[in-house]
Design a protein around this motif. Structure first.
Motif, PDB file in Angstrom:
ATOM      1  N   ARG A  64       0.824  -1.214   0.000  1.00  0.00           N
ATOM      2  CA  ARG A  64       0.000   0.000   0.000  1.00  0.00           C
ATOM      3  C   ARG A  64       0.852   1.255   0.000  1.00  0.00           C
ATOM      4  NH1 ARG A  64      -4.244  -1.297   4.626  1.00  0.00           N
ATOM      5  NH2 ARG A  64      -4.400   0.966   4.717  1.00  0.00           N
ATOM      6  N   LEU A  65       1.885   1.245   0.827  1.00  0.00           N
ATOM      7  CA  LEU A  65       2.746   2.434   0.888  1.00  0.00           C
ATOM      8  C   LEU A  65       3.512   2.627  -0.418  1.00  0.00           C
ATOM      9  CD1 LEU A  65       4.210   2.289   4.507  1.00  0.00           C
ATOM     10  CD2 LEU A  65       2.549   3.901   3.608  1.00  0.00           C
ATOM     11  N   TYR A  66       3.995   1.522  -0.991  1.00  0.00           N
ATOM     12  CA  TYR A  66       4.766   1.617  -2.238  1.00  0.00           C
ATOM     13  C   TYR A  66       3.893   2.198  -3.352  1.00  0.00           C
ATOM     14  CZ  TYR A  66       7.642   0.347  -6.225  1.00  0.00           C
ATOM     15  OH  TYR A  66       8.394   0.393  -7.369  1.00  0.00           O
ATOM     16  N   ASP A  67       2.645   1.739  -3.429  1.00  0.00           N
ATOM     17  CA  ASP A  67       1.733   2.267  -4.456  1.00  0.00           C
ATOM     18  C   ASP A  67       1.554   3.776  -4.289  1.00  0.00           C
ATOM     19  OD1 ASP A  67       1.449  -0.187  -5.566  1.00  0.00           O
ATOM     20  OD2 ASP A  67      -0.488  -0.645  -4.626  1.00  0.00           O
ATOM     21  N   GLN A  68       1.427   4.193  -3.045  1.00  0.00           N
ATOM     22  CA  GLN A  68       1.259   5.637  -2.796  1.00  0.00           C
ATOM     23  C   GLN A  68       2.533   6.408  -3.171  1.00  0.00           C
ATOM     24  OE1 GLN A  68      -0.536   5.106   1.319  1.00  0.00           O
ATOM     25  NE2 GLN A  68      -1.155   7.188   0.833  1.00  0.00           N
ATOM     26  N   VAL A  69       3.688   5.820  -2.819  1.00  0.00           N
ATOM     27  CA  VAL A  69       4.965   6.468  -3.157  1.00  0.00           C
ATOM     28  C   VAL A  69       5.076   6.635  -4.669  1.00  0.00           C
ATOM     29  CG1 VAL A  69       7.475   6.068  -3.259  1.00  0.00           C
ATOM     30  CG2 VAL A  69       6.258   5.775  -1.094  1.00  0.00           C
ATOM     31  N   MET A  70       4.705   5.581  -5.393  1.00  0.00           N
ATOM     32  CA  MET A  70       4.836   5.605  -6.844  1.00  0.00           C
ATOM     33  C   MET A  70       3.854   6.585  -7.487  1.00  0.00           C
ATOM     34  SD  MET A  70       7.242   3.833  -8.054  1.00  0.00           S
ATOM     35  CE  MET A  70       8.277   4.290  -6.730  1.00  0.00           C
ATOM     36  N   SER A  71       2.695   6.761  -6.865  1.00  0.00           N
ATOM     37  CA  SER A  71       1.710   7.653  -7.482  1.00  0.00           C
ATOM     38  C   SER A  71       1.993   9.119  -7.148  1.00  0.00           C
ATOM     39  CB  SER A  71       0.301   7.261  -7.039  1.00  0.00           C
ATOM     40  OG  SER A  71       0.173   7.500  -5.658  1.00  0.00           O
ATOM     41  N   GLN A  72       2.930   9.358  -6.278  1.00  0.00           N
ATOM     42  CA  GLN A  72       3.256  10.735  -5.899  1.00  0.00           C
ATOM     43  C   GLN A  72       4.325  11.294  -6.836  1.00  0.00           C
ATOM     44  OE1 GLN A  72       2.644  13.289  -4.243  1.00  0.00           O
ATOM     45  NE2 GLN A  72       1.041  12.642  -2.820  1.00  0.00           N
ATOM     46  N   LYS A  73       3.966  12.289  -7.608  1.00  0.00           N
ATOM     47  CA  LYS A  73       4.939  12.850  -8.563  1.00  0.00           C
ATOM     48  C   LYS A  73       6.095  13.523  -7.846  1.00  0.00           C
ATOM     49  CE  LYS A  73       2.218  13.439 -12.707  1.00  0.00           C
ATOM     50  NZ  LYS A  73       0.869  13.085 -12.244  1.00  0.00           N
ATOM     51  N   LYS A  74       5.853  13.976  -6.644  1.00  0.00           N
ATOM     52  CA  LYS A  74       6.902  14.719  -5.950  1.00  0.00           C
ATOM     53  C   LYS A  74       7.927  13.823  -5.254  1.00  0.00           C
ATOM     54  CE  LYS A  74       5.140  19.339  -5.225  1.00  0.00           C
ATOM     55  NZ  LYS A  74       6.349  20.013  -5.656  1.00  0.00           N
ATOM     56  N   ILE A  75       7.707  12.502  -5.296  1.00  0.00           N
ATOM     57  CA  ILE A  75       8.695  11.602  -4.668  1.00  0.00           C
ATOM     58  C   ILE A  75       9.546  10.939  -5.741  1.00  0.00           C
ATOM     59  CG2 ILE A  75       9.059   9.565  -3.203  1.00  0.00           C
ATOM     60  CD1 ILE A  75       6.367  10.083  -1.905  1.00  0.00           C
ATOM     61  N   THR A  76      10.857  11.031  -5.604  1.00  0.00           N
ATOM     62  CA  THR A  76      11.762  10.272  -6.454  1.00  0.00           C
ATOM     63  C   THR A  76      12.404   9.213  -5.574  1.00  0.00           C
ATOM     64  OG1 THR A  76      12.241  12.338  -7.570  1.00  0.00           O
ATOM     65  CG2 THR A  76      13.651  10.467  -8.113  1.00  0.00           C
ATOM     66  N   LEU A  77      12.192   7.949  -5.953  1.00  0.00           N
ATOM     67  CA  LEU A  77      12.748   6.844  -5.164  1.00  0.00           C
ATOM     68  C   LEU A  77      14.057   6.364  -5.789  1.00  0.00           C
ATOM     69  CD1 LEU A  77      12.523   4.456  -3.072  1.00  0.00           C
ATOM     70  CD2 LEU A  77      11.220   3.247  -4.829  1.00  0.00           C
ATOM     71  N   PHE A  78      15.094   6.287  -4.972  1.00  0.00           N
ATOM     72  CA  PHE A  78      16.352   5.705  -5.426  1.00  0.00           C
ATOM     73  C   PHE A  78      16.595   4.428  -4.634  1.00  0.00           C
ATOM     74  CE2 PHE A  78      16.887  10.339  -5.737  1.00  0.00           C
ATOM     75  CZ  PHE A  78      17.168  10.471  -7.087  1.00  0.00           C
ATOM     76  N   THR A  79      16.828   3.309  -5.319  1.00  0.00           N
ATOM     77  CA  THR A  79      17.192   2.087  -4.596  1.00  0.00           C
ATOM     78  C   THR A  79      18.647   1.757  -4.920  1.00  0.00           C
ATOM     79  OG1 THR A  79      16.320   0.783  -6.408  1.00  0.00           O
ATOM     80  CG2 THR A  79      14.872   1.100  -4.511  1.00  0.00           C
ATOM     81  N   GLY A  80      19.251   0.932  -4.115  1.00  0.00           N
ATOM     82  CA  GLY A  80      20.684   0.634  -4.279  1.00  0.00           C
ATOM     83  C   GLY A  80      21.489   1.912  -4.119  1.00  0.00           C
ATOM     84  N   ALA A  81      20.940   2.856  -3.326  1.00  0.00           N
ATOM     85  CA  ALA A  81      21.526   4.202  -3.280  1.00  0.00           C
ATOM     86  C   ALA A  81      22.047   4.542  -1.887  1.00  0.00           C
ATOM     87  CB  ALA A  81      20.472   5.230  -3.689  1.00  0.00           C
TER      88      ALA A  81
END
Lengths: 644, 135
Positions: A200-217
């Motif tokens: 649920r949280l990941y879906d919300q993170v992805m739908s938020q244009k203002k969040i840029t997610l970096f993994t392996g970072a």
């Protein structure tokens, strides 16, 4: 020069007055020049005292105020606000630190502490005599926040910040989000799994244009300060192209010859060098663990989406605030601690959760069906000899909930809880009640007489002197021993070291004040959330994540920050323009101007950051910092020397 | 109030820095790491903002020693801090020599925001040095 100074000396309950004779301090300063009012107070920060201060300032027309209490990091702003409410410019307030730097530091020497407190309050009075009314300097603040750690606290904080309107960089060191909660299956009090929450949280993170997610970072460099931090982020590639089908991925995993312990399952299983933690983990794109990959090339032959040409990238980010939500590590028992690492059916609580996750109708570990389970509580927490003196708080509730789950999921389970007193606080008490009704057995011992785990032939025996049955020695033959391990700070503290975030006695990140400023750190602009700060359950982690998000947001949202007006000031008569101040200034705040027939230095106060690097280099002593003039410093020094 | 004895340790003035070393000194208190109560702190924004005249003033007014709890490489105002603090140290020590003051009565060490233990160690050994040298 101030003529109507009010001085308040705080007991801080007993934190100060147990070691410092506050009445003696008051008597020692009441006759100081300009002091017309001096009081001791039980809690200077209490609402009632704040009101009294406002009344005093108005009634007695005070022109300078000193409060001697805790560190200014804690309450400088509180008392400046009090002064302001009473209509006095807030820079006519001076704070004296007689707790962190006196009563606590010298709790071994009460007379010495009292003498030091007197001199410190006298120095603060000397300083307040010279203060001037000032206005803060306004600087630009970047309306962006770096949230470090995409676990439950970090993700929830990121969503909140983005919804409020800040740009968010969500930086996760692992290739997958979710942190420890993703590793947790059934959760207590709600009929949800950790995975569902994370989805649920990941879906919300992805739908938020203002969040840029970096993994392996990972953040590898940091400079700047509140309002304008510059972070350098290293991003390790996954070596996978964006589109990857299940089928070719499975083939690639199958042909990979490397097998390493799977940390996601706390090493009870193995994984390949190509991996995803479970088929629907987020982001739903596998990764190649280059630390273990041998570059044999087998996977490339069967999967066209593997791309070894991807390079490590470096990004520079500018943010106004940093929110740390880097989580915890589960305690790793020492070899031989309750048989761990020596007796093969002794596992930790996190391992047990994964075992339960993988077993459907029968609970099986190492080929053997489990019926009798012994849970040993407080392993790695509440240590008598070790460093972890604290209680990890979540474990009593979590293990009782798990024991109930296990009993309901599999047939013929017997649960034996070897505890040191149950702490199912708040709403979780109902689970303790339910487990007792389901027939779980609770056996209790003192910390100095813990249960013993032994191998006897093929059997594993747990023995306890049970205080609930008046020290009767009781033995349980256990098919599985679960060590209920607590939370410890992350072993890898590289981000804490880089940002210089202080750690407390328990080695978790330290807040400014446990109760009053629970998510701020002494590094302006850096907030902390979740279990990076100490053991927390999910609800408490989210609470702190939301609090930290609000605190970070309040620093950056208006696009500007009010900074201390302690900027440099040029004495026009003394200045002979030599340019040395200009050379010393890291911000180019000086300008050469002509006035009255000579060249002098002029300070651009919007650019000056008040570092004072120019002060000692001026050959004619023409420079001062506002609020830190020669008179301020030298009068404080004079006041620190007792008149003998 | 009872307990404790009157402290005759050398008087040390510490110039701490608001963002870096002062938090470490606060934390030394929180951790109850004791040091002599004759150690007093004046916080400044940055260790390279300390004027030599303040140090001389402290020594001439009765402080036995001055300790600069420097920002070191953690200075929020930039990398030049270490070099600049070093320069003001040597300028001040030169002035001290000229006035016949033992330059070892001024000491400096980088104290990071979590360096509570190093701080306590430094001020304790400095206090020891100062008591020996005054005898």
């Amino acid at each position: 020069m101030k003529k109507k100074i009010g001085v308040y000396i705080c007991h801080c309950g007993g934190n100060i007055s147990d070691y410092v004779d506050v009445e003696k301090v008051r008597q020692a300063v009441e006759g100081d020049e300009g002091v017309i009012l001096s009081k001791t107070t039980m809690f200077a920060c209490a609402d009632s005292n704040q009101k009294e201060m406002v009344d005093d300032i108005k009634d007695r027309e005070l022109d300078g105020v000193v409060v001697a209490s805790c560190s200014p990091k804690l309450h400088l702003l509180t008392f400046r606000a009090v002064v302001e409410r009473a209509g006095l410019n807030k820079y006519n307030y001076v704070h004296a630190n007689i707790r962190e730097q006196v009563s606590w530091a010298h709790s071994d020497n009460k007379m010495g502490a009292t003498e030091k407190a007197i001199q410190i309050v006298k120095a603060a009075i000397a300083k307040v005599r010279n203060t001037e009314s000032l206005e803060p300097v306004i600087v630009e603040a970047t309306n962006a926040v770096a949230v470090i750690g995409a676990g439950i606290a970090g993700m929830r904080a990121a969503i909140e910040l983005a919804e409020a309107g800040s740009q968010v960089y969500l930086i996760e060191r692992e290739f997958f989000v979710g942190g420890r909660v993703a590793q947790w299956d059934d959760l207590c009090l709600t009929e949800e799994t950790g995975k569902e929450l994370i989805t649920r949280l990941y879906d919300q993170v992805m739908s938020q244009k203002k969040i840029t997610l970096f993994t392996g970072a990972e953040v590898i460099e940091n400079s700047g300060s509140v309002g304008n931090f510059n972070l350098k982020v290293k991003i390790t590639p996954r070596h996978f192209k964006l589109r990857c089908t299940e089928e070719t991925l499975q083939q690639a995993i199958d042909v990979c010859p490397v097998e390493v312990p799977d940390e996601f399952n706390f090493n009870i299983t193995t994984r390949k060098a190509i991996y995803h933690n479970y088929p629907s983990e987020y982001p739903q794109l596998p990764a190649i663990d280059m630390k273990n990959c041998t570059r044999c090339g087998e996977c490339e032959k069967v999967c066209p989406n593997i791309d070894f040409s991807q390079k490590t990238e470096y990004l520079n980010l500018k943010v106004g605030s940093i929110l740390l939500a880097t989580g915890f590590d589960p305690y790793e028992p020492k070899k031989g601690e309750f048989g761990y690492g020596e007796i093969d059916n002794v596992v930790t609580f996190p391992q047990f959760k994964r075992i339960v996750h993988y077993c459907d109708d029968k609970l099986v570990y190492k080929g053997k069906e489990i019926k009798n389970i012994a849970y040993i509580y407080c392993v790695g927490s509440r240590q008598v000899d070790g460093e972890n003196k604290y209680c990890s708080r979540y474990c009593c509730t979590a293990i009782i909930h798990t024991a109930i789950t296990v009993k309901k999921k599999y047939k013929g389970i017997h649960n034996y809880h070897f505890n040191r007193g149950i702490r199912t606080y708040g709403k979780a008490e109902v689970w303790y009640d339910e487990s007792s009704r389901l027939g779980d057995i609770y056996l209790q011992s003192f910390e100095y007489d813990p249960p013993v785990v032994e191998k006897s032939g093929t059997q594993t025996i747990v023995r306890i002197k049970d205080m609930l049955t008046i020290d009767k020695e009781i033995e349980v033959v256990a098919d599985l021993v679960v060590l209920v391990t607590g939370m410890v700070p992350r072993q890898d503290n590289s981000i804490g070291n880089l940002l210089k975030v202080p750690r407390g006695r328990d080695n978790f990140f330290n807040e400014i004040h446990m109760k009053l400023r629970p998510v701020e750190t002494v590094i302006d602009g850096i907030t902390i959330a979740g279990a990076s700060q100490g053991p927390k359950n999910i609800m408490e982690s989210i609470n702190s994540g939301l609090a930290a998000a609000t605190k970070s947001f309040s620093l950056v949202n208006s696009g500007e920050l009010a900074l201390e007006p302690t900027v440099a000031k040029v004495n026009l008569e003394a200045c002979e323009w030599c340019g040395k101040c200009d050379e010393a200034c890291p911000y180019n705040a000086f300008e050469k101007v002509e006035t009255g027939g000579k060249f002098i230095a002029k300070v651009n106060s919007a650019v000056c950051k008040g570092c004072g690097m120019c002060l000692p280099v001026c050959p004619t002593n023409a420079l001062d910092l506002i609020g830190l003039t020669d008179e301020d410093v030298e009068s404080m020094i004079d006041a620190l020397i007792p008149n003998i | 109030m009872t307990g404790g004895k009157v402290n005759n340790s050398p008087r040390i003035l510490v110039f701490s820095t608001e963002k870096i070393s002062d938090p470490a000194i606060d934390m030394a208190g929180l951790l109850k790491l004791h040091y002599p109560p004759t150690v007093y702190t004046i916080p400044v924004p940055c260790s390279s903002s300390i004027k030599p005249r303040w140090i001389l003033h402290a020594l001439e007014q009765g402080f036995d020693g001055v300790f600069i709890a420097a920002d070191g490489t953690d200075c929020p105002y930039g990398e030049s801090c270490t070099e600049k603090t070093g320069q003001l140290m040597s300028v001040t020590q030169q002035l001290m020599k000229e006035k016949g003051i033992d330059p070892a009565r001024l000491k400096m060490a980088a104290i990071c925001s979590v360096c509570s233990e190093p701080f306590v160690k430094h001020v304790k050994s400095f206090a020891e040095y100062l008591s020996k040298s005054s005898n």
